[in-house]
Motif scaffolding. Structure first.
Motif, PDB file in Angstrom:
ATOM      1  N   GLU A 149       3.059  -4.421   3.262  1.00  0.00           N
ATOM      2  CA  GLU A 149       4.057  -3.363   3.256  1.00  0.00           C
ATOM      3  C   GLU A 149       3.374  -2.021   3.008  1.00  0.00           C
ATOM      4  O   GLU A 149       2.578  -1.889   2.071  1.00  0.00           O
ATOM      5  CB  GLU A 149       5.102  -3.622   2.174  1.00  0.00           C
ATOM      6  N   ILE A 150       3.679  -1.045   3.854  1.00  0.00           N
ATOM      7  CA  ILE A 150       3.096   0.284   3.741  1.00  0.00           C
ATOM      8  C   ILE A 150       4.222   1.258   3.399  1.00  0.00           C
ATOM      9  O   ILE A 150       5.227   1.325   4.105  1.00  0.00           O
ATOM     10  CB  ILE A 150       2.418   0.719   5.062  1.00  0.00           C
TER      11      ILE A 150
ATOM     12  N   MET B 268       0.849  -1.190   0.000  1.00  0.00           N
ATOM     13  CA  MET B 268       0.000   0.000   0.000  1.00  0.00           C
ATOM     14  C   MET B 268       0.881   1.236   0.000  1.00  0.00           C
ATOM     15  O   MET B 268       1.764   1.374   0.849  1.00  0.00           O
ATOM     16  CB  MET B 268      -0.916  -0.007   1.227  1.00  0.00           C
ATOM     17  N   ILE B 269       0.637   2.139  -0.972  1.00  0.00           N
ATOM     18  CA  ILE B 269       1.335   3.414  -1.020  1.00  0.00           C
ATOM     19  C   ILE B 269       0.356   4.489  -0.558  1.00  0.00           C
ATOM     20  O   ILE B 269      -0.684   4.697  -1.180  1.00  0.00           O
ATOM     21  CB  ILE B 269       1.842   3.717  -2.435  1.00  0.00           C
TER      22      ILE B 269
ATOM     23  N   LEU C 167       4.768  -7.393   8.656  1.00  0.00           N
ATOM     24  CA  LEU C 167       4.064  -6.140   8.426  1.00  0.00           C
ATOM     25  C   LEU C 167       5.058  -5.010   8.635  1.00  0.00           C
ATOM     26  O   LEU C 167       5.608  -4.863   9.735  1.00  0.00           O
ATOM     27  CB  LEU C 167       2.869  -6.012   9.371  1.00  0.00           C
ATOM     28  N   GLU C 168       5.303  -4.221   7.588  1.00  0.00           N
ATOM     29  CA  GLU C 168       6.296  -3.163   7.657  1.00  0.00           C
ATOM     30  C   GLU C 168       5.697  -1.829   7.237  1.00  0.00           C
ATOM     31  O   GLU C 168       4.975  -1.747   6.245  1.00  0.00           O
ATOM     32  CB  GLU C 168       7.486  -3.477   6.747  1.00  0.00           C
ATOM     33  N   ASP C 169       6.023  -0.803   8.007  1.00  0.00           N
ATOM     34  CA  ASP C 169       5.643   0.560   7.657  1.00  0.00           C
ATOM     35  C   ASP C 169       6.917   1.298   7.274  1.00  0.00           C
ATOM     36  O   ASP C 169       7.730   1.666   8.131  1.00  0.00           O
ATOM     37  CB  ASP C 169       4.963   1.242   8.847  1.00  0.00           C
ATOM     38  N   LYS C 170       7.129   1.526   5.963  1.00  0.00           N
ATOM     39  CA  LYS C 170       8.356   2.128   5.449  1.00  0.00           C
ATOM     40  C   LYS C 170       8.147   3.573   5.021  1.00  0.00           C
ATOM     41  O   LYS C 170       8.900   4.110   4.203  1.00  0.00           O
ATOM     42  CB  LYS C 170       8.879   1.323   4.264  1.00  0.00           C
ATOM     43  N   ARG C 171       7.180   4.240   5.580  1.00  0.00           N
ATOM     44  CA  ARG C 171       6.893   5.604   5.162  1.00  0.00           C
ATOM     45  C   ARG C 171       7.953   6.591   5.647  1.00  0.00           C
ATOM     46  O   ARG C 171       8.594   6.382   6.674  1.00  0.00           O
ATOM     47  CB  ARG C 171       5.525   6.046   5.705  1.00  0.00           C
ATOM     48  N   PHE C 172       8.103   7.673   4.880  1.00  0.00           N
ATOM     49  CA  PHE C 172       8.949   8.786   5.283  1.00  0.00           C
ATOM     50  C   PHE C 172       8.045   9.851   5.918  1.00  0.00           C
ATOM     51  O   PHE C 172       7.244  10.494   5.235  1.00  0.00           O
ATOM     52  CB  PHE C 172       9.686   9.369   4.079  1.00  0.00           C
TER      53      PHE C 172
ATOM     54  N   TRP D  48      -0.929  10.306   6.993  1.00  0.00           N
ATOM     55  CA  TRP D  48      -2.056   9.540   7.503  1.00  0.00           C
ATOM     56  C   TRP D  48      -1.690   8.853   8.815  1.00  0.00           C
ATOM     57  O   TRP D  48      -0.555   8.400   9.007  1.00  0.00           O
ATOM     58  CB  TRP D  48      -2.484   8.479   6.493  1.00  0.00           C
ATOM     59  N   ASP D  49      -2.657   8.770   9.700  1.00  0.00           N
ATOM     60  CA  ASP D  49      -2.483   8.052  10.964  1.00  0.00           C
ATOM     61  C   ASP D  49      -2.968   6.616  10.751  1.00  0.00           C
ATOM     62  O   ASP D  49      -4.164   6.343  10.778  1.00  0.00           O
ATOM     63  CB  ASP D  49      -3.292   8.739  12.068  1.00  0.00           C
ATOM     64  N   ILE D  50      -2.029   5.703  10.517  1.00  0.00           N
ATOM     65  CA  ILE D  50      -2.385   4.314  10.227  1.00  0.00           C
ATOM     66  C   ILE D  50      -2.196   3.466  11.480  1.00  0.00           C
ATOM     67  O   ILE D  50      -1.110   3.419  12.061  1.00  0.00           O
ATOM     68  CB  ILE D  50      -1.519   3.756   9.072  1.00  0.00           C
TER      69      ILE D  50
END
Length: 277
Positions: A273-274, A225-226, A244-249, A231-233
């Motif tokens: 993957e986020i 998911m891009i 489950l990985e959150d790779k956001r900047f 956003w507050d996930i």
């Protein structure tokens, strides 16, 4: 909408029973209790997928019926030596069934496109005084599925390019890959199911306010998911031999409390993957 909610709930319940069954089988095997070898064979995987798909689509899924038939046939042939004299006919019949399915699906797609065109022309004529906002007429076009429910939610449709104008997600990636870019400005969440397949979801053009929920069920598959970085996930996903990985900047301003996404569901031998740009 009532039919669609019932359909989605049935699918989630079926997926839950599948996970429960796998857990019970693995537990009994660890305890030394005899489990027939055929229970953990690849034909059983086809049977499980077929049953899950049929229940989810109220036993009106051609794909589910084919998976159930193939799984049952190969299970009976491989484990119980029951061929029924069909061995030489299975693949020719399978190709014939696939051909019929593709032909009927093409007719359905043409019918849907014709309905969209008619709805679009009707909306354009009725809103000729508001020609500057003609894009709204596209969002008002509705595509109905076999059960009479609007695909993807209350309004919108998905182009063949993968661009979706729907307000709700309804993605099934079963033995396949799905790429979807959502353009909704009134996003309401939805569901994603990936079984032996994958889904790439681009939500960077989406807008909404408040709290929305996305149901994510993954078994031997993956979902990427891009999303916008602000956003507050919040994740309430059950992981079983999964990642489950959150790779956001993240930006300096932090998260936006008015845009909350709650991820629920189960990931079994898969990954979620986020990311953000």
């Amino acid at each position: 909408m009532r039919n669609q909610r019932r359909l989605n709930n049935d699918g989630n319940i079926a997926f839950g029973f599948i996970i429960l069954g796998i857990g019970v089988i693995l537990l009994l095997k660890k305890m030394g209790i005899f489990i027939p070898g055929w229970v953990l064979t690849w034909p059983m995987i086809l049977i499980v997928i077929g049953v899950f798909t049929l229940i989810k689509h109220e036993f009106r899924s051609f794909f589910g019926a084919v998976m159930l038939f193939l799984g049952s046939y190969f299970l009976l042939r491989n484990e119980f030596d029951l061929d029924f004299g069909l061995g030489q006919y299975v693949w020719p019949l399978g190709l014939i069934a696939l051909g019929i399915y593709l032909i009927t699906q093409k007719k359905k797609e043409n019918k849907i496109l014709e309905e969209v065109r008619k709805n679009w022309e009707t909306n354009r004529k009725s809103s000729s005084s508001f020609s500057s906002s003609s894009s709204a007429t596209v969002e008002d076009a509705k595509i109905m599925d076999d059960s009479g429910s609007t695909l993807g939610g209350d309004t919108g449709f998905t182009r063949t390019t993968g661009t979706s104008f729907a307000d709700r997600l309804n993605i099934d990636a079963i033995f396949s890959g799905v790429n979807r870019k959502v353009m909704s400005k009134n996003f309401q969440g939805g569901k994603i199911t990936a079984a032996f397949g994958g889904a790439d979801l681009d939500l960077t053009q989406v807008d909404f306010n408040g709290v929305i929920t996305i149901q994510v069920d993954i078994i031997f598959g993956g979902v990427k998911m891009i999303v916008p970085p602000h956003w507050d996930i919040r994740t309430e996903v059950t992981n079983i031999a999964a990642g489950l990985e959150d790779k956001r900047f993240f930006r300096e301003g932090g998260v936006d409390p008015t845009k909350v996404v709650v991820l629920k569901g189960t990931i079994l031998f898969g990954g979620l993957e986020i990311k953000s740009f």
